[in-house]
Design a protein around this motif. Structure first.
Motif, short mmCIF file in Angstrom:
data_model
loop_
_atom_site.label_atom_id
_atom_site.label_comp_id
_atom_site.label_asym_id
_atom_site.label_seq_id
_atom_site.Cartn_x
_atom_site.Cartn_y
_atom_site.Cartn_z
N HIS A 137 -39.78 28.42 -17.38
CA HIS A 137 -39.41 29.81 -17.66
C HIS A 137 -39.79 30.21 -19.09
O HIS A 137 -40.18 31.35 -19.35
N LEU A 138 -39.71 29.24 -20.01
CA LEU A 138 -40.08 29.49 -21.41
C LEU A 138 -41.58 29.36 -21.65
O LEU A 138 -42.07 29.64 -22.74
N GLY A 139 -42.30 28.88 -20.63
CA GLY A 139 -43.75 28.73 -20.75
C GLY A 139 -44.18 27.53 -21.56
O GLY A 139 -45.23 27.55 -22.20
N ILE A 140 -43.36 26.48 -21.55
CA ILE A 140 -43.70 25.25 -22.29
C ILE A 140 -43.63 24.04 -21.36
O ILE A 140 -42.99 24.08 -20.32
N ALA A 141 -44.28 22.98 -21.77
CA ALA A 141 -44.22 21.73 -21.02
C ALA A 141 -42.83 21.12 -21.18
O ALA A 141 -42.19 21.27 -22.24
N PRO A 142 -42.33 20.42 -20.16
CA PRO A 142 -41.01 19.80 -20.26
C PRO A 142 -40.85 18.90 -21.50
O PRO A 142 -39.80 18.91 -22.15
N GLY A 143 -41.89 18.18 -21.86
CA GLY A 143 -41.82 17.30 -23.03
C GLY A 143 -41.69 18.04 -24.35
O GLY A 143 -41.34 17.45 -25.36
N LYS A 144 -41.97 19.34 -24.33
CA LYS A 144 -41.86 20.17 -25.54
C LYS A 144 -40.53 20.92 -25.63
O LYS A 144 -40.25 21.58 -26.63
N LEU A 145 -39.74 20.85 -24.56
CA LEU A 145 -38.43 21.52 -24.57
C LEU A 145 -37.53 20.84 -25.59
O LEU A 145 -37.32 19.64 -25.54
N ARG A 146 -37.01 21.61 -26.52
CA ARG A 146 -36.13 21.06 -27.55
C ARG A 146 -34.69 21.08 -27.03
O ARG A 146 -34.16 22.13 -26.70
N ILE A 147 -34.07 19.90 -26.97
CA ILE A 147 -32.73 19.74 -26.42
C ILE A 147 -31.80 19.26 -27.53
O ILE A 147 -32.10 18.32 -28.26
N TYR A 148 -30.65 19.91 -27.62
CA TYR A 148 -29.64 19.55 -28.62
C TYR A 148 -28.40 19.04 -27.90
O TYR A 148 -27.82 19.74 -27.08
N ASP A 149 -28.02 17.80 -28.16
CA ASP A 149 -26.80 17.22 -27.62
C ASP A 149 -25.98 16.74 -28.81
O ASP A 149 -26.31 15.75 -29.44
#
Length: 83
Positions: free
Chosen positions: A37-49
């Motif tokens: 949906h953001l138009g990026i590859a899954p490996g580029k998704l920035r995740i904060y935990d």
């Protein structure tokens, strides 16, 4: 970060439970949808935990294809008041 599960801040023992790897495999399709949906590859998704526990979240998410994960051995609540 430490890998021995010892928090670098005061914490309740009952607050430290690791999410199993299987749960991240269940979450992967949702995260992939968000990335798409953001138009990026899954490996580029920035995740904060913010909840560190023993630090396995980074390993589990990386094995599901999500390598950009912020999860450090720090007190999330203190960081919120400091910033």
């Amino acid at each position: 970060d430490t890998t021995d599960g010892i928090p670098s801040f005061p914490a309740e023992e009952a607050d430290h439970a690791e999410t199993p790897a299987e749960a991240y495999q269940h979450l992967a399709p949702v995260l992939s949808f968000v990335a798409s949906h953001l138009g990026i590859a899954p490996g580029k998704l920035r995740i904060y935990d913010p909840y560190y526990c023993a630090g396995s979240v980074k390993k589990h998410l990386a094995s599901a294809g999500f390598a950009d994960v912020y999860n450090r051995n720090e007190d999330f609540y203190k960081a919120q008041t400091d910033n």
